[in-house]
Design a protein around this motif. Sequence first.
Motif, short mmCIF file in Angstrom:
data_model
loop_
_atom_site.label_atom_id
_atom_site.label_comp_id
_atom_site.label_asym_id
_atom_site.label_seq_id
_atom_site.Cartn_x
_atom_site.Cartn_y
_atom_site.Cartn_z
N GLY A 171 -17.50 -0.32 1.68
CA GLY A 171 -16.24 0.10 1.07
C GLY A 171 -15.88 1.51 1.50
O GLY A 171 -15.95 1.84 2.67
N ARG A 208 -16.24 6.37 -5.10
CA ARG A 208 -14.87 6.88 -5.12
C ARG A 208 -14.86 8.35 -5.61
O ARG A 208 -14.17 9.19 -5.06
CB ARG A 208 -14.06 5.97 -6.03
CG ARG A 208 -12.75 6.49 -6.40
CD ARG A 208 -11.63 5.67 -5.84
NE ARG A 208 -10.45 6.50 -5.83
CZ ARG A 208 -9.26 6.13 -6.20
NH1 ARG A 208 -9.08 4.88 -6.57
NH2 ARG A 208 -8.25 6.95 -6.18
N GLU A 265 -11.53 -4.48 3.97
CA GLU A 265 -11.47 -5.59 3.02
C GLU A 265 -10.16 -5.59 2.24
O GLU A 265 -9.62 -6.64 1.91
CB GLU A 265 -12.65 -5.52 2.04
CG GLU A 265 -14.03 -5.78 2.66
CD GLU A 265 -14.59 -4.62 3.48
OE1 GLU A 265 -14.09 -3.47 3.34
OE2 GLU A 265 -15.51 -4.85 4.29
N ASP A 266 -9.64 -4.39 1.92
CA ASP A 266 -8.36 -4.30 1.21
C ASP A 266 -7.21 -4.84 2.06
O ASP A 266 -6.24 -5.41 1.54
CB ASP A 266 -8.02 -2.84 0.87
CG ASP A 266 -8.99 -2.23 -0.13
OD1 ASP A 266 -9.53 -2.99 -0.97
OD2 ASP A 266 -9.22 -1.01 -0.09
N LEU A 267 -7.31 -4.62 3.37
CA LEU A 267 -6.19 -4.95 4.26
C LEU A 267 -6.24 -6.40 4.75
O LEU A 267 -5.21 -6.98 5.10
CB LEU A 267 -6.19 -4.01 5.47
CG LEU A 267 -5.84 -2.54 5.14
CD1 LEU A 267 -6.30 -1.61 6.26
CD2 LEU A 267 -4.34 -2.39 4.90
N ILE A 269 -8.52 3.13 1.54
CA ILE A 269 -8.10 1.74 1.76
C ILE A 269 -8.97 1.16 2.87
O ILE A 269 -9.00 1.68 3.99
CB ILE A 269 -6.60 1.68 2.10
CG1 ILE A 269 -5.81 2.15 0.87
CG2 ILE A 269 -6.19 0.27 2.52
CD1 ILE A 269 -4.34 2.34 1.10
N THR A 270 -9.71 0.11 2.53
CA THR A 270 -10.74 -0.39 3.45
C THR A 270 -10.26 -1.62 4.21
O THR A 270 -9.23 -2.22 3.90
CB THR A 270 -12.00 -0.78 2.67
OG1 THR A 270 -11.65 -1.83 1.74
CG2 THR A 270 -12.57 0.40 1.88
N PHE A 318 0.78 -1.25 0.00
CA PHE A 318 0.00 0.00 0.00
C PHE A 318 0.81 1.30 0.00
O PHE A 318 0.24 2.37 -0.13
CB PHE A 318 -0.97 0.01 1.19
CG PHE A 318 -2.00 -1.08 1.11
CD1 PHE A 318 -3.09 -0.96 0.25
CD2 PHE A 318 -1.86 -2.24 1.86
CE1 PHE A 318 -4.04 -1.96 0.16
CE2 PHE A 318 -2.80 -3.25 1.77
CZ PHE A 318 -3.89 -3.11 0.92
#
Length: 312
Positions: free
Chosen positions: A297, A266, A192-194, A189-190, A83
Motif C-alpha cells: 500500500g 498512513r 490497487e486503488d487505481l 493513491i496506490t 480521485f
Amino acid sequence: MNLTIDIPTAAEMLRKGKVVAFPTETVYGLGANALDPMAVAKIFELKERPSFDPLIVHIAEKSDLERLCDRPDPRIYPIIDAFWPGPLTIVLPKSELVPDIVTSGLSSVGIRMPNNPIALELIRAAGVPLAAPSANKFGRISPTSAQHVAKQLPEVDGILDGGSTQVGIESTIIRLTTNGFQILRNGLITREDLEPYLPFDPTPPDQMVAPGMLPSHYSPLKIMHLVTDESDLPTDYSRAGLISFSGKWDRGFAKVISLSEKRDLREYAVRLFAAMHSLEDDATIDTIYAETVPEEGIGKAIMDRLRKASHR
Ligand code: TXA
Ligand code: MG
C-alpha cells in the motif's frame, strides 16, 4: 521576517509574475503562473532546480484540463472523477498553451487538482493554473508546514500558511500507455486503488518518461541510515536520532520520534518529513536513523522517500 500573506494578496502577486508558496494536501508548493514563462523561471531559480526536471500544473476545475492538454485520453475521466481533487498527478500530452519551461521541453504535462481549500481558492482567485514543485531547495526535505518553507526558502515572495498538510508525501504520478497506466511516482493513491478503473501496466517507465526521479532526493543535511534489523543499529547512540514506527529499536537512541503509536502507515507518511526536519534542526543530533516499513500500500511510497533520503 514574516512572509505570511492572505489569499487575495497571494493571487495578486501571482498575477504579477511573483512566486508564492501555498499549502496542498500533500506538501507545500512553490507556485507561479504556469502560463508565464518568466514567472516559472523564478521557481527554478529559487529552488536551484535543474531545468530537466518538469513541474506539475495545479488546476481548480476539472474542465481546466482541456485547455492544458492536447486531446486528453478519454480513459482518464473515470479516474479523475474518482480521485480529483486529490493527491494524483496525471501526465498527458500538453497543449500549446503550456510553456516549454514548465515541462522541461517534454511534449507531456503533469496535471493535478489538489484537495486543499486554500489551494483551490488561490488558483480560482489568481485565475490561472499554477505550476508548482514542492517548496524546498532541490533535493532537500519536502515541506509539510509554512515554517519548513520559510526555513529553506526565505527569499520567496510570500507564504500562505495553511497549517500542517494532511497527506504529508507528494502525489502519486501516473501516465497512460496502450495497456493501461504506469506509476511514475508512488504516493497515497496506490496501484490497487487505481486498478478498478484501468489495468496496471507493469512495464517500467524509462528515464525519458520519468525525469527528476533521481536516486537521491528528499535529503536531510545530516547522514540518514535505514534500520531494518539489528545490524543496522548504531555503535554509538549518543548523538543518534531515530524515526520510529514499531518501537522495537527505540532503546538507547538520544532522541526518538515515534511516528505512529497505532502502527498506521498512513500516519507514518503524514509525519515523516516533519520528523526529518526536526532531527535536521536538532543541534544535539548528528545522525538520523529511520525505521523501514512493509512495502505494501502506501508503504511503497514511504520506502521510496526513505531510500532516496538515505542515498549517498
Ligand atoms: O504532491 C505533489 O505532487 C507536490 C505538490 C506541491 O503538488 N508537487 C511535487 O512536485 O511533488 P515536484 O516538482 O517536487 O515533483 C514533480 C515531479 C517531477 O520531478 C517529475 O518527476 C514529475 O513530477 N513530472 C512532472 N511533469 C512530468 C511530465 N510531463 N512527465 C513525467 N514526469 C513529470
Ligand atoms: Mg519535490
